[in-house]
Design a protein around this motif. Structure first.
Motif, PDB file in Angstrom:
ATOM      1  N   ARG A 101     -23.839  18.462  57.718  1.00 41.34           N
ATOM      2  CA  ARG A 101     -23.636  19.654  58.547  1.00 41.34           C
ATOM      3  C   ARG A 101     -24.711  19.790  59.619  1.00 41.34           C
ATOM      4  O   ARG A 101     -24.585  20.588  60.534  1.00 41.34           O
ATOM      5  N   HIS A 102     -25.814  19.041  59.475  1.00 41.56           N
ATOM      6  CA  HIS A 102     -26.914  19.037  60.452  1.00 41.56           C
ATOM      7  C   HIS A 102     -27.493  20.444  60.672  1.00 41.56           C
ATOM      8  O   HIS A 102     -27.726  20.866  61.800  1.00 41.56           O
ATOM      9  N   VAL A 103     -27.704  21.171  59.580  1.00 46.05           N
ATOM     10  CA  VAL A 103     -28.286  22.510  59.687  1.00 46.05           C
ATOM     11  C   VAL A 103     -29.805  22.392  59.563  1.00 46.05           C
ATOM     12  O   VAL A 103     -30.329  21.394  59.039  1.00 46.05           O
ATOM     13  N   PRO A 104     -30.573  23.375  60.026  1.00 45.10           N
ATOM     14  CA  PRO A 104     -32.028  23.357  59.829  1.00 45.10           C
ATOM     15  C   PRO A 104     -32.380  23.418  58.348  1.00 45.10           C
ATOM     16  O   PRO A 104     -31.607  23.920  57.516  1.00 45.10           O
ATOM     17  N   LEU A 105     -33.571  22.942  58.017  1.00 43.32           N
ATOM     18  CA  LEU A 105     -33.994  22.885  56.618  1.00 43.32           C
ATOM     19  C   LEU A 105     -34.052  24.274  56.001  1.00 43.32           C
ATOM     20  O   LEU A 105     -33.628  24.474  54.853  1.00 43.32           O
ATOM     21  N   ALA A 106     -34.607  25.253  56.731  1.00 39.98           N
ATOM     22  CA  ALA A 106     -34.708  26.609  56.192  1.00 39.98           C
ATOM     23  C   ALA A 106     -33.334  27.177  55.861  1.00 39.98           C
ATOM     24  O   ALA A 106     -33.153  27.842  54.831  1.00 39.98           O
ATOM     25  N   GLU A 107     -32.350  26.898  56.708  1.00 41.63           N
ATOM     26  CA  GLU A 107     -30.991  27.384  56.444  1.00 41.63           C
ATOM     27  C   GLU A 107     -30.390  26.694  55.218  1.00 41.63           C
ATOM     28  O   GLU A 107     -29.711  27.330  54.400  1.00 41.63           O
ATOM     29  N   ALA A 108     -30.641  25.395  55.076  1.00 44.04           N
ATOM     30  CA  ALA A 108     -30.138  24.669  53.902  1.00 44.04           C
ATOM     31  C   ALA A 108     -30.766  25.218  52.622  1.00 44.04           C
ATOM     32  O   ALA A 108     -30.079  25.386  51.603  1.00 44.04           O
ATOM     33  N   PHE A 109     -32.071  25.508  52.653  1.00 44.43           N
ATOM     34  CA  PHE A 109     -32.730  26.088  51.487  1.00 44.43           C
ATOM     35  C   PHE A 109     -32.186  27.495  51.209  1.00 44.43           C
ATOM     36  O   PHE A 109     -32.008  27.884  50.049  1.00 44.43           O
ATOM     37  N   ARG A 110     -31.968  28.274  52.260  1.00 44.87           N
ATOM     38  CA  ARG A 110     -31.450  29.626  52.059  1.00 44.87           C
ATOM     39  C   ARG A 110     -30.072  29.605  51.405  1.00 44.87           C
ATOM     40  O   ARG A 110     -29.751  30.446  50.558  1.00 44.87           O
ATOM     41  N   ASP A 111     -29.254  28.624  51.755  1.00 44.47           N
ATOM     42  CA  ASP A 111     -27.893  28.555  51.220  1.00 44.47           C
ATOM     43  C   ASP A 111     -27.828  27.978  49.814  1.00 44.47           C
ATOM     44  O   ASP A 111     -26.911  28.316  49.050  1.00 44.47           O
TER      45      ASP A 111
END
Length: 375
Positions: A101-111
């Motif tokens: 999905r190529h999302v930022p790391l912080a967003e991946a951790f949040r999800d």
């Protein structure tokens, strides 16, 4: 989702899609599991953060991979081979979010990362934006390691007083065992033991959940801050956590108003977190931080505010906050050790008095019986 009800041997469980093991059975259930066992309700939260040992190992490995030049996605793949079974699917989901999905790391951790800690997410966001992700992982590792050390120290300090207290509760009704039999002994011994064990179960399983209720959390904070000995330890621990979190966030270059809000959440004091919201809004207007923190003297000591003022004047706010955190960590540890050190001898004296009472009771019964025979 659809809740399933399962009844077996008087046990009722409301299941709502989450995977857990219960009575050697594996069930696919949801985000929360509520089980009433012999009239007691336990809630297992699927979003509970990983254990401190898991956090230390994870962030240490990720920092090492970043230092070695291994790409983050590959580092997450390697970390899955060395982490616990609970973290493995979490890291796989984070890796998939980054790779596909190529999302930022912080967003991946949040999800996907359990717990959704705003402090952790802010560090990752700042580290990724500034190219210092290795430093962010190191800071998270050090924070988890310090919390782990405090937890282990507290367990060591509490072990001896707890065993002494249990010895007192078991020994004090022993004369009833010899005088009236096992039934009378159990009538005296079981209620206080049940009370102590119930308090421990409440503290471990229910108190963390109840502290999520805002009104109860604020009342508990005010109560703890005003207790004679516990209040001193609690206040020092809150200042240490707040100072260290704010130091780390300021050092990463995060805006001071947002740093205050995140550090308030990391302090472990809902009361401080609430009052820092007003401070954060005033900071945006350009007022000095030390001036705004001064009215919080019921939580933050004047010496803490003085160190903040010194940091502002010298332009080394992050360094002074870190020094304040170290100072109050040592103070909290010293006060905690002193209180528990005093508790040990007091409980020993109680055990000795009960032993003396036990011996006197035995000899009294023996002498009374001998006197009745002679008469």
């Amino acid at each position: 989702g659809v809740a399933l009800e399962w009844k077996f041997l008087g046990v009722q469980a409301a299941l709502n899609h989450r995977e857990f093991v219960f009575c050697k059975g594996r069930f696919a259930c949801g985000a929360q599991v509520k089980a009433a066992v012999f009239g007691m309700l336990f809630t297992f939260d699927a979003q509970a953060p990983p254990s401190l040992s898991d956090q230390v190992a994870l962030f240490h490995n990720l920092a090492q991979y970043m230092k070695s030049g291994i790409p983050l996605v590959a580092g997450l793949a390697h970390a899955q081979e060395q982490c616990s079974s609970r973290l493995r699917p979490v890291l796989a989901s984070i890796q998939h979010a980054l790779e596909v999905r190529h999302v930022p790391l912080a967003e991946a951790f949040r999800d996907h990362y359990p717990g959704r800690d705003p402090f952790l997410l802010a560090l990752l966001e700042q580290g990724e934006a500034s190219g210092t992700l290795e430093g962010s992982f190191r800071q998270l590792e050090q924070g988890a390691k310090k919390r782990q050390e405090r937890s282990r120290q507290l367990a060591r300090d509490l072990a001896y007083p707890t065993l002494s207290l249990l010895a007192v509760l078991v020994l004090w009704p022993v004369p009833q065992l010899f005088a009236s039999g096992l039934g009378a002994y159990l009538v005296r011994a079981v209620p206080p033991l049940t009370l102590v064990l119930g308090a421990l179960i409440f503290w471990v399983f229910f108190w963390p959940r109840l502290r999520l209720e805002p009104a109860l959390a604020l009342t508990a904070d005010r109560t703890l801050l005003n207790l004679p000995v516990v209040g001193r330890v609690f206040r020092a621990a809150v200042m240490a956590r707040f100072g260290r979190a704010l130091s780390l966030l300021v050092r990463t270059g995060l805006a001071l108003d947002r740093s205050l809000l995140l550090a308030g959440g990391a302090s472990g004091s809902p009361l401080l977190e609430l009052r820092l919201k007003a401070v954060a809004s005033e900071v945006r207007s350009g007022r000095p931080l030390s001036e705004l923190l001064a009215p919080l003297s019921d939580i933050l000591a004047p010496s803490f505010v003085g160190m903040v003022k010194t940091g502002e004047q010298t332009g080394e706010l992050d360094t002074m906050l870190e020094k304040a955190a170290e100072l109050y960590e040592a103070e909290a540890q010293q006060a905690q050790s002193m209180a528990l050190t005093l508790a040990g001898p007091l409980l020993n004296i109680m055990v000795l008095l009960i032993g003396a009472f036990f011996v006197i009771s035995i000899y009294k019964g023996y002498l009374d019986g001998l006197g009745s025979i002679l008469n």
